[in-house]
Design a protein around this motif. Structure first.
Motif, short mmCIF file in Angstrom:
data_model
loop_
_atom_site.label_atom_id
_atom_site.label_comp_id
_atom_site.label_asym_id
_atom_site.label_seq_id
_atom_site.Cartn_x
_atom_site.Cartn_y
_atom_site.Cartn_z
N LEU B 17 1.74 -39.39 4.25
CA LEU B 17 2.66 -38.39 3.71
C LEU B 17 2.75 -38.60 2.20
CD1 LEU B 17 4.93 -36.27 3.98
CD2 LEU B 17 6.46 -38.12 4.60
N ASP B 28 3.19 -31.84 -5.81
CA ASP B 28 2.27 -31.93 -4.68
C ASP B 28 3.05 -32.41 -3.46
OD1 ASP B 28 -0.02 -31.80 -3.26
OD2 ASP B 28 -0.96 -33.59 -4.11
N CYS B 29 2.69 -31.91 -2.31
CA CYS B 29 3.40 -32.26 -1.10
C CYS B 29 2.46 -32.02 0.06
CB CYS B 29 4.62 -31.35 -0.99
SG CYS B 29 5.69 -31.79 0.34
N ARG B 30 1.95 -33.08 0.65
CA ARG B 30 0.96 -32.85 1.69
C ARG B 30 0.96 -33.93 2.76
NH1 ARG B 30 -1.71 -34.98 -2.88
NH2 ARG B 30 -3.03 -36.75 -2.29
N LEU B 31 0.47 -33.55 3.91
CA LEU B 31 0.28 -34.48 5.01
C LEU B 31 -1.22 -34.69 5.11
CD1 LEU B 31 2.06 -35.89 7.15
CD2 LEU B 31 1.48 -34.04 8.70
N GLU B 32 -1.67 -35.85 4.69
CA GLU B 32 -3.10 -36.11 4.70
C GLU B 32 -3.52 -36.59 6.07
OE1 GLU B 32 -4.14 -38.97 1.74
OE2 GLU B 32 -4.04 -37.51 0.10
N SER B 249 -7.45 -32.81 4.49
CA SER B 249 -7.28 -33.03 5.92
C SER B 249 -8.59 -32.87 6.67
CB SER B 249 -6.25 -32.04 6.47
OG SER B 249 -6.26 -32.05 7.87
N GLU B 260 1.64 -19.79 7.72
CA GLU B 260 1.87 -20.92 8.63
C GLU B 260 2.77 -20.44 9.76
OE1 GLU B 260 2.98 -21.41 5.22
OE2 GLU B 260 4.91 -20.52 5.74
N GLU B 380 3.86 -28.83 6.32
CA GLU B 380 3.77 -28.92 4.85
C GLU B 380 4.70 -27.91 4.17
OE1 GLU B 380 -0.53 -30.96 3.97
OE2 GLU B 380 -0.27 -28.87 3.40
N LEU B 383 8.08 -29.33 4.26
CA LEU B 383 8.25 -30.42 3.30
C LEU B 383 8.45 -29.85 1.89
CD1 LEU B 383 5.45 -32.85 4.59
CD2 LEU B 383 7.92 -33.28 4.67
N ARG B 384 7.65 -28.84 1.54
CA ARG B 384 7.77 -28.24 0.20
C ARG B 384 9.15 -27.64 -0.01
NH1 ARG B 384 2.40 -26.69 1.06
NH2 ARG B 384 3.04 -24.67 1.92
N VAL B 406 8.67 -34.86 9.81
CA VAL B 406 7.31 -34.86 10.37
C VAL B 406 7.37 -35.25 11.85
CG1 VAL B 406 4.99 -35.84 10.23
CG2 VAL B 406 6.27 -35.36 8.13
#
Lengths: 155, 425
Positions: B17, B28-32, B249, B260, B380, B383-384, B406
């Motif tokens: 995360l 930036d905000c991401r789930l890798e 990802s 989404e 995501e 999260l943003r 998450v």
């Protein structure tokens, strides 16, 4: 020992190459004339379900792929399993909690069988495949023999 | 400020995360996602219809029944195989068993530590033994149901295309029923527990996608619906669900009407709450869930409502099965070429399998879309939207809130292996 008192549980995923060796070993053991009544269990990747599979047993023998930094196909009998499972709390964070996590939780709840033995085999490759690598499949007869002797020694 | 949670814990599989903030702005905000389960599709190519279910049953230790059920349904759709009412009832029971196994694991073992200030369930084994023992009792009840129908607690072995190879005995069904009735006080205690836990404030409306509640609360079916008006036959799901790649990802993301969408307990609740069992409706009211709920943290409570629903429905379904009696039915069908898609509501959301068979009954092409892939874009987007609302919080608390968000989706990143590591000197 009564049948349910002694259990052999193979663990792993047969879709992931050598990770499935515990499952193949259980299949091989089914064809072997074991010296006493034993329950053979394909534990798959059931995680915490292992706790229920162990419930009520006097002794459980696990067979699993274990990364031990040894040459592929090496077999080790490990009977001091619990002190070695230092990575357990972290592993418990995974859904598909493996043996370490199940044992750590079982120990906290004092619900583990009195005797636990693991036959660990060093995998060569854990990657998508329905086959074991030659390094691992070639040691299966030896693994089955070691487990058979373990069963014979159980009173 | 950068928040980086490498190998986010208490989810299945590996994901990082990452949140990058610059003067309060989210850069930036991401789930890798660093692994993907999609390689299992390649393994299915060339496999005969009779061997497919046994392979997919191993994809995942948490949702092995869902993969098996949807796989059989896809094969049956491809070959035009009809299944009996008895088979439908037993498969439904197995699906309930799996939702129970998975939801109880998520609620007690994955989610609760976030709200009780511990890193995992382990410390609670000492301090909250009642809670952990209850969790294991409930999980065992779910295992018993799966074992009874599928022949094993995980990776079922009794199912075949067209029906079952082995049927449960009436005595085993009665024993499961007894265990489920005995679990009701534990369920009540679970509802009380969750009522005592806070639900973090956050609202973001999204598109809610699930099977249509045509024959009951979403579980099996032929039609898909969304809150944005999608009304799509399962056979044509590819016309609606569009997968796409993102650089960070290895798992594919997906879009529907919007960029989404959400699948899983909360989406099912919003699309099918009217079809919940009476007890589940009461519990949902007590837990404060309504059709207006757009807080993704509420997925936990929706999950609990589904637990109650599955227990109540399973008890009735066992009764129905026993009244109708079980008869041996030899599944018989003609092998032919064809294409079939099927969907099932797996614990985490809508799971699709789609197969193309050749005339000898072997798979030419397999296509699977798992629920978590569909949820990634939504996670995501949440999260943003959430990060700017948490800037006043201490970093540690903020990280915890993001992790809990998450986890509310119960992501199942991969379904592969669980290697034990031991330093062997």
């Amino acid at each position: 020992m009564t049948p349910s008192a002694l259990r052999i549980i193979g663990i792993g995923n047969p879709l992931m190459g050598d990770d499935g060796l515990g499952i193949t070993a259980i299949e091989r053991l089914r064809a072997v004339d074991l010296p006493q009544a034993v329950e053979l269990i394909d534990g798959g990747t059931g995680g915490l379900t292992l706790l229920h599979l162990m419930e009520g047993a006097t002794k459980v023998i696990f067979i699993d792929a274990v990364v031990m930094q040894l040459p592929p196909g090496s077999i080790r009998r490990i009977d001091d399993l619990l002190p070695r499972l230092t990575a357990a709390p972290e592993q418990l964070s995974l859904h598909e909690t493996g043996l370490a996590a199940a044992l750590a939780l079982g120990e906290s709840l004092e619900m583990l069988p009195p005797q636990l033995v693991l036959f660990g085999v060093e995998p060569q490759e854990v990657a998508p495949s329905l086959e074991l690598t030659p390094a691992v499949s070639s040691i299966l007869p030896e693994l089955v023999e070691q487990v058979r002797r373990e069963v014979a020694s159980c009173r | 400020m950068k928040i980086e949670v490498r190998h986010l814990t208490r989810i299945e599989g590996h994901a990082h995360l990452i949140v990058d903030l610059d003067a309060g702005e989210v850069r930036d905000c991401r789930l890798e996602v660093v692994e993907s389960p999609r390689f299992f599709e390649g393994m299915l190519v060339g496999r005969h219809i009779n061997d497919v279910a046994a392979i997919v049953a191993r994809i995942c230790g948490v949702c092995s029944n869902s993969h098996t059920l949807v796989s059989l349904a896809a094969s049956e759709a491809a070959m035009g195989i009809e299944i009996s009412n008895q088979t439908k009832r037993l498969r439904r029971l197995l699906a309930y068993g799996e939702i129970l196994q998975s939801h109880l694991l998520q609620l007690y073992f994955m989610a609760i530590p976030d709200y009780l200030g511990v890193n995992s369930i382990l410390p609670l084994a000492k301090t909250r033994r009642d809670l952990v023992s209850r969790a294991l009792r409930l999980k065992k009840m779910a295992n018993t149901l799966c074992q009874c129908i599928g022949g094993r607690a995980v990776h079922p072995v009794t199912l075949r295309p067209g029906g079952f190879a082995t049927l449960p005995t009436p005595a085993a069904l009665q024993a499961v029923r007894k265990e489920m009735v005995a679990a009701l006080p534990d369920l009540e205690a679970t509802v009380d527990l969750f009522l005592s836990l806070p639900v973090h404030p956050f609202e973001r409306e999204t598109e809610y996608f699930s099977l249509a509640p045509e024959s009951g609360y979403p579980l099996f079916g032929e039609q898909l619906i969304s809150s944005d008006g999608v009304d799509l036959p399962v056979q044509d799901f590819r016309d609606g669900v569009k997968e796409y790649l993102v650089p960070h990802s290895t798992a594919k993301f997906a879009r529907l009407t919007r960029n989404e969408f959400m699948v899983g307990p909360l989406a099912r609740y919003k699309n099918g709450a009217a079809r919940l069992s009476p007890m589940a409706k009461q519990v949902s009211k007590a837990l404060g869930l309504t059709l207006e709920t757009v807080n993704p943290y509420h997925a936990l409570r929706a999950r609990l409502v589904e637990v109650v629903h599955c227990v109540e429905e399973a008890i009735h379904l066992i009764d129905e099965t026993l009244i109708n009696g079980l008869s041996d039915e030899t599944p018989a069908f003609d092998i032919k070429e064809g294409r079939g898609c099927a969907a099932v509501e797996a614990p985490r959301g809508t799971l699709f399998h789609c197969y193309e068979y050749d005339e000898s009954g072997c798979i030419i092409k397999a296509d699977c879309i798992i629920p978590t892939g569909q949820n990634l874009g939504n996670i995501e987007a949440d999260l943003r939207a959430l990060v700017p609302q948490l800037l006043e919080l201490p970093r540690e608390e903020m990280t915890l809130r993001l992790e809990a968000l998450v986890r509310a989706y119960d992501p199942c990143i991969s379904c592969s292996t669980h290697l034990l590591k031991i330093d062997f000197v």
